[in-house]
Motif scaffolding. Structure first.
Motif, PDB file in Angstrom:
ATOM      1  N   PHE A  19       0.824  -1.224   0.000  1.00  0.00           N
ATOM      2  CA  PHE A  19       0.000   0.000   0.000  1.00  0.00           C
ATOM      3  C   PHE A  19       0.850   1.263   0.000  1.00  0.00           C
ATOM      4  O   PHE A  19       0.563   2.222  -0.708  1.00  0.00           O
TER       5      PHE A  19
ATOM      6  N   PHE B 283       6.603   4.835  -1.235  1.00  0.00           N
ATOM      7  CA  PHE B 283       7.268   5.832  -0.382  1.00  0.00           C
ATOM      8  C   PHE B 283       8.403   5.222   0.438  1.00  0.00           C
ATOM      9  O   PHE B 283       9.004   5.888   1.273  1.00  0.00           O
TER      10      PHE B 283
ATOM     11  N   PHE C 226     -12.770  -2.696   8.052  1.00  0.00           N
ATOM     12  CA  PHE C 226     -14.081  -2.296   7.532  1.00  0.00           C
ATOM     13  C   PHE C 226     -15.144  -3.168   8.184  1.00  0.00           C
ATOM     14  O   PHE C 226     -14.877  -4.296   8.592  1.00  0.00           O
TER      15      PHE C 226
ATOM     16  N   PHE D  40     -19.441  -4.277   7.611  1.00  0.00           N
ATOM     17  CA  PHE D  40     -20.565  -4.222   6.689  1.00  0.00           C
ATOM     18  C   PHE D  40     -21.798  -4.801   7.383  1.00  0.00           C
ATOM     19  O   PHE D  40     -21.753  -5.897   7.927  1.00  0.00           O
TER      20      PHE D  40
ATOM     21  N   HIS E 273      -4.916   4.264   8.833  1.00  0.00           N
ATOM     22  CA  HIS E 273      -5.433   5.575   8.397  1.00  0.00           C
ATOM     23  C   HIS E 273      -6.945   5.481   8.492  1.00  0.00           C
ATOM     24  O   HIS E 273      -7.566   4.676   7.793  1.00  0.00           O
TER      25      HIS E 273
ATOM     26  N   PRO F  82     -11.771   8.403   5.826  1.00  0.00           N
ATOM     27  CA  PRO F  82     -12.449   9.709   5.905  1.00  0.00           C
ATOM     28  C   PRO F  82     -13.583   9.887   4.898  1.00  0.00           C
ATOM     29  O   PRO F  82     -14.166  10.967   4.823  1.00  0.00           O
ATOM     30  N   THR F  83     -13.889   8.855   4.128  1.00  0.00           N
ATOM     31  CA  THR F  83     -14.802   9.047   3.004  1.00  0.00           C
ATOM     32  C   THR F  83     -16.238   9.341   3.419  1.00  0.00           C
ATOM     33  O   THR F  83     -17.015   9.852   2.615  1.00  0.00           O
TER      34      THR F  83
ATOM     35  N   ILE G 289      -6.210  18.748   6.390  1.00  0.00           N
ATOM     36  CA  ILE G 289      -5.961  18.992   4.973  1.00  0.00           C
ATOM     37  C   ILE G 289      -6.923  20.066   4.487  1.00  0.00           C
ATOM     38  O   ILE G 289      -8.139  19.925   4.641  1.00  0.00           O
TER      39      ILE G 289
ATOM     40  N   HIS H 233      -7.476  14.206   8.966  1.00  0.00           N
ATOM     41  CA  HIS H 233      -7.127  12.805   8.735  1.00  0.00           C
ATOM     42  C   HIS H 233      -6.412  12.297   9.981  1.00  0.00           C
ATOM     43  O   HIS H 233      -5.641  13.026  10.604  1.00  0.00           O
TER      44      HIS H 233
ATOM     45  N   ILE I 129       7.490  14.102   2.147  1.00  0.00           N
ATOM     46  CA  ILE I 129       6.816  13.493   0.989  1.00  0.00           C
ATOM     47  C   ILE I 129       6.761  14.480  -0.165  1.00  0.00           C
ATOM     48  O   ILE I 129       6.835  15.675   0.010  1.00  0.00           O
TER      49      ILE I 129
ATOM     50  N   PHE J  30      -0.834  13.243  -1.438  1.00  0.00           N
ATOM     51  CA  PHE J  30      -0.599  12.000  -0.683  1.00  0.00           C
ATOM     52  C   PHE J  30      -1.889  11.538  -0.007  1.00  0.00           C
ATOM     53  O   PHE J  30      -2.291  10.379  -0.126  1.00  0.00           O
ATOM     54  N   PHE J  31      -2.563  12.446   0.679  1.00  0.00           N
ATOM     55  CA  PHE J  31      -3.781  12.050   1.393  1.00  0.00           C
ATOM     56  C   PHE J  31      -4.925  11.748   0.439  1.00  0.00           C
ATOM     57  O   PHE J  31      -5.736  10.855   0.701  1.00  0.00           O
TER      58      PHE J  31
ATOM     59  N   LYS K 282      -4.491  10.388  -2.418  1.00  0.00           N
ATOM     60  CA  LYS K 282      -4.140   9.084  -2.983  1.00  0.00           C
ATOM     61  C   LYS K 282      -4.491   7.946  -2.033  1.00  0.00           C
ATOM     62  O   LYS K 282      -5.116   6.955  -2.427  1.00  0.00           O
ATOM     63  N   ILE K 283      -4.096   8.079  -0.770  1.00  0.00           N
ATOM     64  CA  ILE K 283      -4.356   6.970   0.160  1.00  0.00           C
ATOM     65  C   ILE K 283      -5.847   6.862   0.480  1.00  0.00           C
ATOM     66  O   ILE K 283      -6.340   5.760   0.729  1.00  0.00           O
ATOM     67  N   THR K 284      -6.556   7.984   0.430  1.00  0.00           N
ATOM     68  CA  THR K 284      -8.001   7.927   0.643  1.00  0.00           C
ATOM     69  C   THR K 284      -8.667   7.171  -0.501  1.00  0.00           C
ATOM     70  O   THR K 284      -9.546   6.330  -0.290  1.00  0.00           O
TER      71      THR K 284
ATOM     72  N   LYS L 235      -7.231   4.955  -2.495  1.00  0.00           N
ATOM     73  CA  LYS L 235      -6.840   3.542  -2.438  1.00  0.00           C
ATOM     74  C   LYS L 235      -7.665   2.803  -1.388  1.00  0.00           C
ATOM     75  O   LYS L 235      -8.064   1.660  -1.572  1.00  0.00           O
ATOM     76  N   LYS L 236      -7.914   3.472  -0.273  1.00  0.00           N
ATOM     77  CA  LYS L 236      -8.691   2.838   0.787  1.00  0.00           C
ATOM     78  C   LYS L 236     -10.129   2.600   0.326  1.00  0.00           C
ATOM     79  O   LYS L 236     -10.714   1.565   0.602  1.00  0.00           O
ATOM     80  N   GLU L 237     -10.688   3.566  -0.376  1.00  0.00           N
ATOM     81  CA  GLU L 237     -12.054   3.428  -0.861  1.00  0.00           C
ATOM     82  C   GLU L 237     -12.144   2.277  -1.861  1.00  0.00           C
ATOM     83  O   GLU L 237     -13.098   1.489  -1.846  1.00  0.00           O
TER      84      GLU L 237
ATOM     85  N   LEU M  16     -10.222  -0.333  -1.930  1.00  0.00           N
ATOM     86  CA  LEU M  16     -10.090  -1.575  -1.162  1.00  0.00           C
ATOM     87  C   LEU M  16     -11.409  -1.933  -0.501  1.00  0.00           C
ATOM     88  O   LEU M  16     -11.840  -3.086  -0.523  1.00  0.00           O
ATOM     89  N   ARG M  17     -12.088  -0.942   0.058  1.00  0.00           N
ATOM     90  CA  ARG M  17     -13.357  -1.201   0.724  1.00  0.00           C
ATOM     91  C   ARG M  17     -14.380  -1.767  -0.254  1.00  0.00           C
ATOM     92  O   ARG M  17     -15.075  -2.737   0.043  1.00  0.00           O
TER      93      ARG M  17
ATOM     94  N   LYS N 107     -13.762  -3.349  -3.023  1.00  0.00           N
ATOM     95  CA  LYS N 107     -13.354  -4.681  -3.458  1.00  0.00           C
ATOM     96  C   LYS N 107     -13.755  -5.716  -2.412  1.00  0.00           C
ATOM     97  O   LYS N 107     -14.306  -6.773  -2.742  1.00  0.00           O
TER      98      LYS N 107
END
Lengths: 174, 48
Positions: free
Chosen positions: A37, A41, A58, A60, A99, A102-103, A137, A147, A174, B16-17, B19-21, B23-25, B27-28, B30
């Motif tokens: 993942f 980096f 996660f 569900f 992490h 945050p969605t 952010i 975040h 980064i 960066f944030f 991107k990882i957000t 990728k996480k979405e 993954l969820r 999937k």
């Protein structure tokens, strides 16, 4: 420490997934680990990411509940899974990076819950040093999205100091 | 908990944030898709 039985499988992209079900919350839980993942980096953060695995949790719903329900076995099972992963051959010095998703704007609640669970769970034994950070952010004028991320690693990790240093400075690198 | 505020001009950190957000979405989605498929298959008695 009471925890649920869980199913383990390796997905086609190498992600290791553990799943279990709570008959109290009526939810399926997935705890997955991905060593690739953050791989892009790893040159910048060699100690933090050379053996860094993302950890994603996660849940569900399988049916609607009238109200919120709490099941302590859920947190026990999640930390039992983390402990199991940390004890796999070659994972002794793994850094598990989390992490909070945050969605759906619930990342703060997830972070509070994870912090609480970490303090309450006793079965991580000597596994874990934990460090976390809140990063705000900017999304538009005067508005930030927080975040929450951090890592878990063995208290015996010989690179603990370098890992901590890299984690606390990664935003500048980064 | 340590708190850091990213400058609006720090494009790398913001990217960066994002991107990882993302990728996480992915993954969820999937994982949810696989769980749904497995549940449906079990209901059809295809998978034990």
């Amino acid at each position: 420490m009471d925890f649920y039985s869980y199913h383990h499988e390796i997905l086609e992209d190498g992600v290791r997934q553990y799943t279990f079900y709570s008959n109290i919350t009526k939810r399926i839980y997935s705890v997955s680990f991905d060593s690739s993942f953050y791989a892009e980096f790893s040159e910048i953060f060699p100690h933090l990411l050379s053996n860094g695995h993302s950890i994603a949790v996660f849940s569900f719903a399988t049916e609607e509940l009238d109200g919120a329900s709490q099941d302590d076995k859920v947190k026990n099972t999640i930390f039992q899974v983390i402990l199991t992963e940390s004890r796999l051959p070659g994972n002794e010095n793994t850094v598990f990076i989390y992490h909070c998703d945050p969605t759906d704007d619930r990342q703060k609640a997830r972070n509070v819950l994870f912090e609480k669970w970490f303090q309450e769970t006793t079965n991580h034994q000597n596994l874990i040093v934990k460090s976390g950070i809140e990063v705000d952010i900017p999304v538009k004028e005067g508005e930030n999205i927080p975040h929450y991320l951090g890592y878990l690693t063995s208290a015996n990790n010989p690179n603990a100091e370098q890992i901590s240093r890299e984690f606390n400075s990664f935003l500048y690198m980064i | 908990m340590k708190k850091v505020t990213i400058s609006p001009t720090d494009a790398k950190a913001i990217a960066f944030f994002e991107k990882i957000t993302k990728k996480k979405e992915e993954l969820r989605k999937k994982i949810e898709s696989r769980l749904t498929e497995t549940t449906l298959l079990k209901q059809q008695n295809v998978v034990n």
